[in-house]
Design a protein around this motif. Structure first.
Motif, PDB file in Angstrom:
ATOM      1  N   PHE A  67       0.843  -1.194   0.000  1.00  0.00           N
ATOM      2  CA  PHE A  67       0.000   0.000   0.000  1.00  0.00           C
ATOM      3  C   PHE A  67       0.880   1.245   0.000  1.00  0.00           C
ATOM      4  CE2 PHE A  67       1.021   0.196   4.440  1.00  0.00           C
ATOM      5  CZ  PHE A  67       0.857   1.532   4.804  1.00  0.00           C
ATOM      6  N   LYS A  68       0.291   2.342  -0.480  1.00  0.00           N
ATOM      7  CA  LYS A  68       0.890   3.673  -0.407  1.00  0.00           C
ATOM      8  C   LYS A  68      -0.213   4.646  -0.007  1.00  0.00           C
ATOM      9  CE  LYS A  68       4.340   2.783  -4.016  1.00  0.00           C
ATOM     10  NZ  LYS A  68       4.846   3.184  -5.353  1.00  0.00           N
ATOM     11  N   ARG A  69       0.047   5.429   1.027  1.00  0.00           N
ATOM     12  CA  ARG A  69      -0.967   6.359   1.521  1.00  0.00           C
ATOM     13  C   ARG A  69      -0.355   7.742   1.684  1.00  0.00           C
ATOM     14  NH1 ARG A  69      -4.100   5.514   7.215  1.00  0.00           N
ATOM     15  NH2 ARG A  69      -5.134   3.871   6.020  1.00  0.00           N
ATOM     16  N   ASP A  70      -1.051   8.734   1.151  1.00  0.00           N
ATOM     17  CA  ASP A  70      -0.701  10.134   1.366  1.00  0.00           C
ATOM     18  C   ASP A  70      -1.837  10.779   2.151  1.00  0.00           C
ATOM     19  OD1 ASP A  70       1.829  10.636  -0.194  1.00  0.00           O
ATOM     20  OD2 ASP A  70       0.590   9.768  -1.765  1.00  0.00           O
ATOM     21  N   ARG A  71      -1.504  11.299   3.313  1.00  0.00           N
ATOM     22  CA  ARG A  71      -2.511  11.864   4.205  1.00  0.00           C
ATOM     23  C   ARG A  71      -2.143  13.305   4.561  1.00  0.00           C
ATOM     24  NH1 ARG A  71      -3.590  10.152  10.516  1.00  0.00           N
ATOM     25  NH2 ARG A  71      -5.425  11.478  10.873  1.00  0.00           N
ATOM     26  N   VAL A  72      -3.142  14.182   4.488  1.00  0.00           N
ATOM     27  CA  VAL A  72      -2.996  15.569   4.898  1.00  0.00           C
ATOM     28  C   VAL A  72      -4.062  15.843   5.954  1.00  0.00           C
ATOM     29  CG1 VAL A  72      -3.083  17.984   4.201  1.00  0.00           C
ATOM     30  CG2 VAL A  72      -2.087  16.285   2.658  1.00  0.00           C
ATOM     31  N   TYR A  73      -3.649  16.377   7.085  1.00  0.00           N
ATOM     32  CA  TYR A  73      -4.613  16.704   8.125  1.00  0.00           C
ATOM     33  C   TYR A  73      -4.118  17.914   8.910  1.00  0.00           C
ATOM     34  CZ  TYR A  73      -1.365  13.962  11.021  1.00  0.00           C
ATOM     35  OH  TYR A  73      -0.246  13.461  11.642  1.00  0.00           O
ATOM     36  N   GLY A  74      -5.071  18.680   9.411  1.00  0.00           N
ATOM     37  CA  GLY A  74      -4.726  19.867  10.171  1.00  0.00           C
ATOM     38  C   GLY A  74      -5.924  20.778  10.313  1.00  0.00           C
ATOM     39  N   ASP A  75      -5.662  22.014  10.771  1.00  0.00           N
ATOM     40  CA  ASP A  75      -6.762  22.946  10.964  1.00  0.00           C
ATOM     41  C   ASP A  75      -6.249  24.381  10.915  1.00  0.00           C
ATOM     42  OD1 ASP A  75      -6.145  23.997  13.753  1.00  0.00           O
ATOM     43  OD2 ASP A  75      -6.348  21.858  14.216  1.00  0.00           O
ATOM     44  N   VAL A  76      -7.204  25.266  10.737  1.00  0.00           N
ATOM     45  CA  VAL A  76      -6.964  26.711  10.822  1.00  0.00           C
ATOM     46  C   VAL A  76      -7.926  27.248  11.866  1.00  0.00           C
ATOM     47  CG1 VAL A  76      -6.995  28.919   9.631  1.00  0.00           C
ATOM     48  CG2 VAL A  76      -6.266  26.858   8.415  1.00  0.00           C
ATOM     49  N   ARG A  77      -7.411  28.033  12.806  1.00  0.00           N
ATOM     50  CA  ARG A  77      -8.224  28.473  13.934  1.00  0.00           C
ATOM     51  C   ARG A  77      -8.084  29.973  14.144  1.00  0.00           C
ATOM     52  NH1 ARG A  77      -8.870  25.856  19.947  1.00  0.00           N
ATOM     53  NH2 ARG A  77      -9.258  27.788  21.102  1.00  0.00           N
ATOM     54  N   LEU A  78      -9.221  30.619  14.424  1.00  0.00           N
ATOM     55  CA  LEU A  78      -9.258  32.041  14.740  1.00  0.00           C
ATOM     56  C   LEU A  78      -9.777  32.222  16.156  1.00  0.00           C
ATOM     57  CD1 LEU A  78      -9.199  35.095  13.922  1.00  0.00           C
ATOM     58  CD2 LEU A  78     -11.572  34.785  13.151  1.00  0.00           C
ATOM     59  N   ASP A  79      -8.979  32.859  17.024  1.00  0.00           N
ATOM     60  CA  ASP A  79      -9.371  33.160  18.409  1.00  0.00           C
ATOM     61  C   ASP A  79      -9.550  34.661  18.561  1.00  0.00           C
ATOM     62  OD1 ASP A  79      -9.005  30.661  20.416  1.00  0.00           O
ATOM     63  OD2 ASP A  79      -7.604  30.490  18.744  1.00  0.00           O
ATOM     64  N   ILE A  80     -10.701  35.064  19.142  1.00  0.00           N
ATOM     65  CA  ILE A  80     -10.993  36.478  19.358  1.00  0.00           C
ATOM     66  C   ILE A  80     -11.466  36.678  20.795  1.00  0.00           C
ATOM     67  CG2 ILE A  80     -12.360  38.466  18.635  1.00  0.00           C
ATOM     68  CD1 ILE A  80     -12.746  37.170  15.945  1.00  0.00           C
ATOM     69  N   GLN A  81     -10.864  37.633  21.476  1.00  0.00           N
ATOM     70  CA  GLN A  81     -11.362  38.036  22.784  1.00  0.00           C
ATOM     71  C   GLN A  81     -12.369  39.158  22.556  1.00  0.00           C
ATOM     72  OE1 GLN A  81      -8.398  39.109  25.669  1.00  0.00           O
ATOM     73  NE2 GLN A  81      -9.908  39.807  27.163  1.00  0.00           N
ATOM     74  N   LEU A  82     -13.673  38.810  22.622  1.00  0.00           N
ATOM     75  CA  LEU A  82     -14.724  39.786  22.328  1.00  0.00           C
ATOM     76  C   LEU A  82     -14.876  40.801  23.454  1.00  0.00           C
ATOM     77  CD1 LEU A  82     -17.386  37.350  20.853  1.00  0.00           C
ATOM     78  CD2 LEU A  82     -15.796  38.824  19.595  1.00  0.00           C
ATOM     79  N   LEU A  83     -14.904  40.301  24.668  1.00  0.00           N
ATOM     80  CA  LEU A  83     -14.996  41.143  25.847  1.00  0.00           C
ATOM     81  C   LEU A  83     -13.994  40.649  26.885  1.00  0.00           C
ATOM     82  CD1 LEU A  83     -18.904  41.338  26.132  1.00  0.00           C
ATOM     83  CD2 LEU A  83     -17.382  43.122  25.233  1.00  0.00           C
TER      84      LEU A  83
END
Length: 900
Positions: free
Chosen positions: A258-274
């Motif tokens: 077998f041959k497997r190519d895997r991409v995983y991750g995330d993009v995150r936005l943090d905001i302090q509203l108050l």
């Protein structure tokens, strides 16, 4: 994976870190890790090292030793019990059938080769290397790493390779907004991942080779001049078309790559509203593309013309979620509350192309390509599935001073895999903790008294397309056909709901030098989505349904602490004990039981009101008249052969014996660490009490007299005694609590075999089952017709009790020294800028005791493929194994940590 590639409890590590930078820049760091583990096989299945050879039975006169003449032929395709004993000076014309200069067969001594299995397996090796670069400032940071893993498995020609690149970074746009990302790319591949289970498993092939065969002759697994065409394997003299698989051929020429190519991750936005209100939004992705190819060279017994198949798998899952969090302290109260949602999307698509099983196979040997097979012999297929789940949830934690904490959660899911009317399901939870040591004065010796309790629900859906059946296209006699699946689907499925309750206590004494934790819990699993087998008359093999109610209850206890603590010496120890019981309370209307898997005439099945995990069996018929002196004796037919009653039901209830349960009564674990100055010794021990498992590996090997345990199951009256009298005085040996399948006699005169005539030839391998034949009258009183206590009724042959699961059922108790480590903390060497350094040596499975004493680890008793030994509701059969027995190994590792 551990069965194929060995355990990886130990790692050798070299750690190097450098840092630099001034001002707001926090510094550049470089870390290098190098890990190496060597897995040494040391214990194998218990085989007969001087057992019996292959051979036809009954022997004709010219096949038996006669005036020094050799056996005419020994057939290696027959079971081992057919031939004479090894290492007795017997000459035979045996594979590979050597000849003299005139082409005449040469007889050779029949000797054993006890190291065939040992020589087949190899030392496993795993090397993992990692380099990481990290840098940070007040506004931004990143960490970039590269990891490379190389593995050589215990089975020849087995491998695994993986390379991973990871990037973690974040940047503060201002004091209230931060953006962060995690990106990972992994490439995994293998030339061969050997199969586990019945069929193309190299371990099955080596286990089935009798030690009469010299395993060294099998290493060159192609016949001379026939590379790619015919494997070099033991065959019957005069019939080369009847042979057994060469284990080295199976390991090297049956490849699952077998041959497997895997991409995983995330993009995150943090905001302090108050000041007390925060928000984040995130998008995550996990996707991979995998290519598999299966190659079987010509001459494999299951695909003599060869086989080639390729498969493409695509998987994608993405999640989009958000969460508001409010954190506030008001006087004596604290509040942390959150609310958010998630949208999950899953997509899968598969396609395959392969030669038809049992077809014309490969045109040119050794060329694995779809174009190297006849077009009419190509089978293709494809499919895809999608699934979406939308969720809204909220959670809150309220604390009063440091005395009490209340935690609440609520969640609602909407799943595309359930019918519209049942698509939405809600599940909440609540828990309360009370710190009694802060409410009351227990004195200075009490550090913690905490009471806790809670109730929680968890919902679950099912896989896509489980509501309505679709037609599958096919062909017959040149005409297009459509068929329905063998599993009867259910358009009214409900979501599974698990409701659990628990209470517990945490204690800490003497500044937490002594700690105790105890938990009692119950759980109700309603509407579990399962499959159950149906009668053949229904035209379906199984039915999908909501199971009703399965309950579980258990206890978890932990006691530990630091009995010794000084400047130079400290000792930490912790003991854990747990038990759990699952009970089937109810099922869908009209459904009386569930079948987990089947085996011979028994299996694992559970009826309403019984514990999950019961192993049931067919029943050896015995005399049931308690007033009879033969009570409990095997009830034989008029020819002296045993009679068995298959697993059955009477009036909607199971009418067969329960012979075990694959769950333990309880488990225990101990972790301890002893430090003296710069030295540290640590270990962990696990203990399992109770439960049983079925070994199909042993079942097949013993029935062919490859395993030595079978000899101990024979009943051997002492020489010179009157056998019937002795057997009557020792009826407990063949009664209900005696041997699972009682047999008097043996494979030869040396092992208690009786005189038995077959085909006009008398041999000393006669056996019989002690018992009686007879009948019952209308009142159940038994009248005996004949006793069978002296004369053999058959030769041993396959006199094993194949119709009974009990013959291969064993206790699963074990004790394991899982890990053992010795470490030394080196002193800091400031002149070399070394801030920290340590060296360790470690291993695992140094001690492994099993109650079964058959060379099989009870933890390997599972089967993850549906087949003759695993049919029913699950894709994972627990409590039964078939050729899932790799050698016991001792991994040895070295670790060196250095920080600059």
């Amino acid at each position: 994976a551990a069965a194929l590639y060995g355990s990886r409890a130990g790692n050798g590590v070299i750690l190097i870190t450098t840092k630099s930078g001034k001002g707001k820049k926090k510094g550049l760091g470089v870390t290098v890790n190098s890990n190496t583990v060597i897995d040494n096989p040391y214990k194998y299945l218990d085989y007969l090292n001087n057992g019996w050879g292959y051979g036809p039975r009954p022997y004709t006169q010219d096949m038996r030793p006669n005036n020094g003449l050799p056996y005419m032929t020994i057939d290696p395709t027959q079971s081992a019990w057919n031939g004479p004993a090894l290492d007795k000076g017997t000459l035979a014309y045996q594979w590979p059938y050597p000849t003299d200069a005139n082409g005449n067969l040469v007889a050779t001594p029949m000797v054993s080769h006890p190291d065939n299995v040992k020589n087949f397996f190899q030392t496993g090796f795993t090397s993992t290397n990692n380099i990481e670069i990290a840098d940070a400032s007040d506004r931004a940071n990143y960490r970039l790493s590269f990891n490379d893993m190389e593995n050589k498995g215990l089975i020849p020609n087995s491998d695994l390779h993986r390379k991973t690149i990871s990037l973690n970074s974040s940047i503060k746009l201002n004091d209230k907004i931060k953006v962060s990302t995690v990106i990972n790319y992994a490439n995994s591949n293998a030339g061969n991942r050997p199969a586990i289970g019945n069929g193309t498993n190299p371990m099955q092939a080596i286990y089935e080779i009798n030690n009469q065969i010299d395993g060294n002759l099998l290493k060159d697994y192609w016949k001379p001049g026939m590379v790619g065409i015919m494997q070099n394997s033991p065959y019957r003299l005069g019939n080369t078309g009847s042979y057994v698989n060469n284990p080295y051929f199976v390991a090297n020429e049956l490849n699952n790559g077998f041959k497997r190519d895997r991409v995983y991750g995330d993009v995150r936005l943090d905001i302090q509203l108050l000041k007390n209100l925060n928000f984040f939004a995130r998008y995550s992705l996990d996707t991979y593309r995998e290519f598999r190819d299966a190659k079987i060279s010509k001459s494999y017994t299951g695909e003599k013309n060869g086989f080639y198949g390729l498969q493409n798998l695509n998987r994608t899952e993405n999640n989009t979620d958000f969460l508001f969090t409010y954190d506030k302290k008001i006087s004596d109260f604290s509040l942390n509350a959150s609310a958010g949602g998630n949208a999950r999307y899953f997509y899968a698509a598969d396609s395959y192309m392969q030669t038809k099983n049992g077809g014309t196979g490969l045109i040119v040997p050794g060329i694995f390509a779809i174009t190297n097979t006849l077009q009419s012999n190509v089978q293709v297929g494809s499919g895809s599935s999608q699934k979406e789940v939308y969720s809204l949830y909220a959670l809150a934690s309220v604390g009063y001073k440091d005395l009490a904490y209340l935690d609440l959660t609520a969640r609602n899911d909407w799943s595309s895999t359930l019918p519209v009317e049942n698509r939405s399901y809600f599940y909440p939870s609540a828990s309360l903790s009370l710190l009694l040591n802060n409410m009351f004065d227990f004195g200075p010796k009490v550090s913690l008294v905490k009471l806790r309790g809670g109730i929680a629900q968890v919902g679950n859906d099912t896989s896509p397309y489980q509501l309505l059946a679709g037609l599958s296209p096919g062909s017959w006699n040149g005409q297009t056909t459509f068929s329905v699946p063998g599993n009867l689907l259910n358009p009214t499925l409900k979501p599974e709901i698990k409701t659990s309750k628990e209470i517990g206590v945490n204690l800490g004494l003497f500044n937490n030098r002594l700690k105790f934790e105890g938990t009692y819990y119950t759980a109700d699993n309603r509407n579990q989505i399962l499959n159950n087998t149906l009668a053949p008359s229904s035209s379906y093999g199984s039915q999908k349904f909501n199971a009703g109610l399965v309950t579980s209850n258990g206890v978890e206890l932990s006691l530990g602490g630091t009995p010794v603590k000084t400047k130079d010496l400290s000792w930490d120890v912790n003991v854990l004990w747990s038990t759990n019981t699952l009970t089937l309370k109810s099922l869908a209307p009209g459904v009386t039981h569930i079948i987990l898997w089947t085996n011979a005439k028994g299996g694992a099945e559970t009826w309403v009101g019984e514990k999950i995990g019961n192993i049931v069996d067919a029943e050896l018929l015995r005399v049931t008249d308690k007033s009879s002196p033969y009570y409990g004796w095997p009830l034989l037919d008029s020819d002296g052969f045993d009679q068995e009653k298959s697993v059955n039901e009477v009036n909607g209830k199971r009418n067969s014996p329960i012979i075990g349960n694959f769950f333990p009564d309880y488990t225990m674990g101990l972790q301890t660490s002893l430090r003296y100055k710069h030295w540290t010794v640590s270990a962990s021990i696990d203990y399992r009490k109770g439960g049983q498992f079925v070994s199909q590996t042993l079942r097949y090997n013993e029935s062919d007299l490859h395993g030595s345990r079978i000899l101990s199951t024979f009943i051997h009256p002492p020489k010179g005694v009157d056998v019937p009298t002795w057997l009557k005085a020792h009826a407990d040996l063949f009664g209900p609590n005696g041997t699972a399948y009682p047999v008097v006699g043996g494979i030869s005169a040396d092992y208690g075999g009786g005189s038995y005539t077959d085909g006009g030839i008398t041999l000393n391998d006669g056996v019989f089952m002690p018992g009686v034949s007879g009948s019952y009258d209308a009142n159940g009183k038994f009248t005996v017709d004949q006793e069978f206590l002296s004369q053999p009724t058959d030769y041993y042959g396959d006199y094993y009790g194949w119709g009974l699961t009990k013959t291969a059922t064993f206790d699963a108790d074990f004790v394991k020294l899982r890990d053992f480590t010795i470490s030394y903390q080196l002193p800091a060497l400031k002149s070399l800028h070394i801030q920290n350094a340590s060296i360790s040596i470690y291993t695992s499975n140094v001690i492994l005791w099993t109650k079964a004493k058959i060379g099989i680890d009870p933890e390997s008793a599972f089967n993850n493929s549906l087949g003759s030994a695993s049919v029913g509701i699950g894709q994972f059969a627990q409590g039964i194994e078939r050729d899932n027995v790799s050698p016991w190994t001792i991994p040895v590792g070295f670790k060196l940590n250095v920080s600059f």
